[in-house]
Write a protein that holds these residues in place. Structure first.
Motif, PDB file in Angstrom:
ATOM      1  N   LEU A 214     -46.363 -43.880 -40.128  1.00  0.00           N
ATOM      2  CA  LEU A 214     -46.027 -45.110 -39.229  1.00  0.00           C
ATOM      3  C   LEU A 214     -45.233 -44.790 -37.960  1.00  0.00           C
ATOM      4  O   LEU A 214     -44.711 -43.979 -37.797  1.00  0.00           O
ATOM      5  N   LYS A 215     -45.548 -45.778 -36.933  1.00  0.00           N
ATOM      6  CA  LYS A 215     -45.186 -45.445 -35.719  1.00  0.00           C
ATOM      7  C   LYS A 215     -44.448 -46.483 -35.315  1.00  0.00           C
ATOM      8  O   LYS A 215     -43.912 -46.574 -34.105  1.00  0.00           O
ATOM      9  N   TYR A 216     -43.985 -47.237 -36.226  1.00  0.00           N
ATOM     10  CA  TYR A 216     -42.761 -48.456 -36.011  1.00  0.00           C
ATOM     11  C   TYR A 216     -41.681 -48.193 -36.824  1.00  0.00           C
ATOM     12  O   TYR A 216     -41.825 -47.441 -37.961  1.00  0.00           O
ATOM     13  N   PRO A 217     -40.811 -48.616 -36.564  1.00  0.00           N
ATOM     14  CA  PRO A 217     -39.274 -48.508 -37.308  1.00  0.00           C
ATOM     15  C   PRO A 217     -39.652 -48.944 -38.779  1.00  0.00           C
ATOM     16  O   PRO A 217     -40.004 -49.804 -39.025  1.00  0.00           O
ATOM     17  N   LEU A 218     -38.970 -48.232 -39.682  1.00  0.00           N
ATOM     18  CA  LEU A 218     -39.044 -48.581 -41.272  1.00  0.00           C
ATOM     19  C   LEU A 218     -37.622 -49.026 -41.650  1.00  0.00           C
ATOM     20  O   LEU A 218     -36.632 -48.084 -41.429  1.00  0.00           O
ATOM     21  N   LEU A 219     -37.621 -50.077 -42.114  1.00  0.00           N
ATOM     22  CA  LEU A 219     -36.195 -50.414 -43.110  1.00  0.00           C
ATOM     23  C   LEU A 219     -36.552 -50.355 -44.679  1.00  0.00           C
ATOM     24  O   LEU A 219     -37.500 -50.814 -45.122  1.00  0.00           O
ATOM     25  N   SER A 220     -35.764 -49.520 -45.204  1.00  0.00           N
ATOM     26  CA  SER A 220     -36.163 -49.312 -46.644  1.00  0.00           C
ATOM     27  C   SER A 220     -34.665 -49.338 -47.356  1.00  0.00           C
ATOM     28  O   SER A 220     -33.778 -49.108 -46.910  1.00  0.00           O
ATOM     29  N   TYR A 221     -34.750 -49.602 -48.563  1.00  0.00           N
ATOM     30  CA  TYR A 221     -33.549 -49.897 -49.145  1.00  0.00           C
ATOM     31  C   TYR A 221     -33.029 -49.060 -50.513  1.00  0.00           C
ATOM     32  O   TYR A 221     -32.014 -48.663 -50.911  1.00  0.00           O
ATOM     33  N   ILE A 222     -34.104 -48.423 -50.948  1.00  0.00           N
ATOM     34  CA  ILE A 222     -33.914 -47.863 -52.446  1.00  0.00           C
ATOM     35  C   ILE A 222     -35.038 -46.500 -52.345  1.00  0.00           C
ATOM     36  O   ILE A 222     -36.063 -46.753 -51.973  1.00  0.00           O
ATOM     37  N   ASP A 223     -34.323 -45.457 -52.563  1.00  0.00           N
ATOM     38  CA  ASP A 223     -35.493 -44.393 -52.584  1.00  0.00           C
ATOM     39  C   ASP A 223     -35.468 -43.466 -53.857  1.00  0.00           C
ATOM     40  O   ASP A 223     -34.685 -43.993 -54.775  1.00  0.00           O
TER      41      ASP A 223
END
Length: 176
Positions: free
Chosen positions: A167-176
Motif C-alpha cells: 500500500l502507498k497510503y496510511p494504514l490504520l489497524s487494530y488487531i494483529d
C-alpha cells in the motif's frame, strides 16, 4: 495501551484453521456482530479514529464483502457517502475494474464509474489485511476515479504477510 473496546473484539474472534483452503487460518469476526455492545464499541472506535485523523473524509469505501459490515455504519455516523467495491459482475452500469492476486488465488473487483468524484476524500475500510491484494486493488480503483485516498482502515492486520508493504497510503489497524 489497547482500547478495551478492541480487546473485547479480539476476545471474540474465532480462528478457523484450513479455511477457505488448507494452510489458511481464517479469522472469523462474525461473533463480534452477534454481540451488539462489542460491535457498537468497534464501530465507535473506527468512527472516532477516522474523525480525528481524517476529518476531511467525504466517502467511505467498503470492500466486498466484510467491508460492507463496517463501512455503511461508519459512513452513517460520519454523515458521508458509502461506496461499495464489489466482485466483478455484481454492479450495474459502467464500472471501473481491477484484477488482483489474493493469498489463495486471483480475482477482480469493480466500482460504479461515477460513484466517486474526482478530488473527493476517501477512506477505504475492510475487516482484514493479509497480503494486501484486495486493498491494493481497491486503492487502484479509487485512484482510477481520481479521488484522494486519505487512509486504509482494517480491524485485523496479518503483519507477517506484509500486506501493508503493498500500500502507498496510511494504514490504520487494530488487531494483529
Amino acid at each position: 495501551m489497547t482500547d478495551p473496546r478492541i480487546t473485547s473484539v479480539k476476545d471474540l474472534i474465532e480462528l478457523c484453521p484450513d479455511f477457505p483452503k488448507p494452510g489458511i487460518t481464517f479469522q472469523n469476526l462474525f461473533p463480534v456482530l452477534r454481540n451488539p455492545s462489542v460491535f457498537k464499541g468497534l464501530i465507535d472506535v473506527l468512527v472516532e479514529d477516522i474523525k480525528s485523523k481524517y476529518p476531511a473524509v467525504e466517502v467511505i469505501v467498503g470492500l466486498d464483502s466484510r467491508g460492507f459490515l463496517f463501512g455503511p455504519m461508519i459512513a452513517q455516523e460520519l454523515n458521508v457517502a458509502f461506496v461499495p467495491v464489489r466482485k466483478k459482475g455484481k454492479l450495474p452500469g459502467e464500472t471501473l475494474c481491477v484484477e488482483y492476486t489474493l493469498e489463495y488465488g486471483k480475482d477482480a473487483c469493480e466500482i460504479q464509474k461515477n460513484s466517486i468524484q474526482p478530488g473527493q476524500k476517501v477512506v477505504i475500510v475492510d475487516d482484514l489485511l493479509a497480503t494486501g491484494g484486495t486493498m491494493r486493488a481497491a486503492c487502484d480503483l479509487v485512484d482510477a476515479a481520481k479521488a484522494d485516498i486519505l487512509a486504509c482502515v482494517v480491524v485485523i492486520e496479518l503483519k507477517g504477510l506484509k500486506g501493508k508493504d503493498r500500500l502507498k497510503y496510511p494504514l490504520l489497524s487494530y488487531i494483529d
